[in-house]
Motif scaffolding. Sequence first.
Motif, mmCIF file in Angstrom:
data_model
loop_
_atom_site.group_PDB
_atom_site.id
_atom_site.type_symbol
_atom_site.label_atom_id
_atom_site.label_comp_id
_atom_site.label_asym_id
_atom_site.label_seq_id
_atom_site.Cartn_x
_atom_site.Cartn_y
_atom_site.Cartn_z
ATOM 1 N N GLU A 36 4.255 17.177 33.705
ATOM 2 C CA GLU A 36 3.777 16.078 32.882
ATOM 3 C C GLU A 36 4.932 15.159 32.491
ATOM 4 O O GLU A 36 6.090 15.495 32.644
ATOM 5 N N VAL A 38 7.731 13.323 30.230
ATOM 6 C CA VAL A 38 8.662 13.900 29.263
ATOM 7 C C VAL A 38 9.170 12.803 28.338
ATOM 8 O O VAL A 38 9.101 11.618 28.654
ATOM 9 N N GLN A 39 9.670 13.217 27.183
ATOM 10 C CA GLN A 39 10.206 12.285 26.196
ATOM 11 C C GLN A 39 11.706 12.475 26.074
ATOM 12 O O GLN A 39 12.197 13.597 26.001
ATOM 13 N N TYR A 114 -6.179 29.565 33.250
ATOM 14 C CA TYR A 114 -4.796 30.032 33.337
ATOM 15 C C TYR A 114 -4.701 31.554 33.222
ATOM 16 O O TYR A 114 -3.630 32.117 33.385
ATOM 17 N N PRO A 123 2.737 25.172 33.583
ATOM 18 C CA PRO A 123 2.850 24.457 32.308
ATOM 19 C C PRO A 123 1.504 23.853 31.921
ATOM 20 O O PRO A 123 0.804 23.292 32.760
ATOM 21 N N HIS A 124 1.130 24.037 30.669
ATOM 22 C CA HIS A 124 -0.083 23.404 30.142
ATOM 23 C C HIS A 124 0.044 23.292 28.636
ATOM 24 O O HIS A 124 0.854 23.957 28.006
ATOM 25 N N ARG A 125 -0.755 22.405 28.065
ATOM 26 C CA ARG A 125 -0.662 22.126 26.638
ATOM 27 C C ARG A 125 -1.435 23.127 25.791
ATOM 28 O O ARG A 125 -1.206 23.244 24.610
ATOM 29 N N GLY A 126 -2.386 23.804 26.380
ATOM 30 C CA GLY A 126 -3.248 24.702 25.612
ATOM 31 C C GLY A 126 -2.558 25.989 25.184
ATOM 32 O O GLY A 126 -1.400 26.258 25.521
ATOM 33 N N ARG A 127 -3.312 26.784 24.437
ATOM 34 C CA ARG A 127 -2.827 28.071 23.952
ATOM 35 C C ARG A 127 -2.774 29.055 25.123
ATOM 36 O O ARG A 127 -3.666 29.078 25.971
ATOM 37 N N GLU A 161 11.789 29.871 24.339
ATOM 38 C CA GLU A 161 10.447 29.259 24.322
ATOM 39 C C GLU A 161 9.491 30.020 25.247
ATOM 40 O O GLU A 161 8.353 30.304 24.879
ATOM 41 N N ARG A 165 6.240 32.247 24.248
ATOM 42 C CA ARG A 165 4.957 31.810 24.825
ATOM 43 C C ARG A 165 4.261 32.937 25.573
ATOM 44 O O ARG A 165 3.039 33.075 25.493
#
Length: 172
Positions: A36, A38-39, A114, A123-127, A161, A165
Amino acid sequence: MGKKTIHVSDFTGQVLSADDEVVKVVVLEHPDLVAEPVQLDATPVDVESIDDAALDVAVVEIHDRHGGGEPRRVVLTASEFDAMATDVPMAQLLRTAERVKPPKARRAAEKIDYGTIEHAGRPHRGRVTEEEARLVRERLDEVNKRLADAGIRQVDPADPEHAARYGFPTAG
């Protein structure tokens, strides 16, 4: 106990004081971007030259037999693209061309699970479910090989991280 956040420019490594303006730069597309957007944090000085360096480009999708049915996205300068129109000027061509309807939103039935070995560790945004975490812990080599083959970042149990996770034990 308190926490102190120190902002630094991702571009130069310069430490930013509390009074400095932090500019957020979101990278949407780049050849080295794996997943995705990135910042990045920057100073106003860091990004001054971005507008000057910006290119007028055309981003096109080519739908042909190459790519296994998937369109190819190509970026080229606007002048190169404009030169392809030899009968009518490109500006006129674009005004009168057939409009493309946006793709329909994905249905819930197509939601990625997943908690399966095919998608665990992506990689994903969910739990992260316990099933996904268990698969990643128990079959880490297989998960990482699949991620590496797809050009996606791999799961590193030593990364705090990733450890948090996916439930890997942490040192300390």
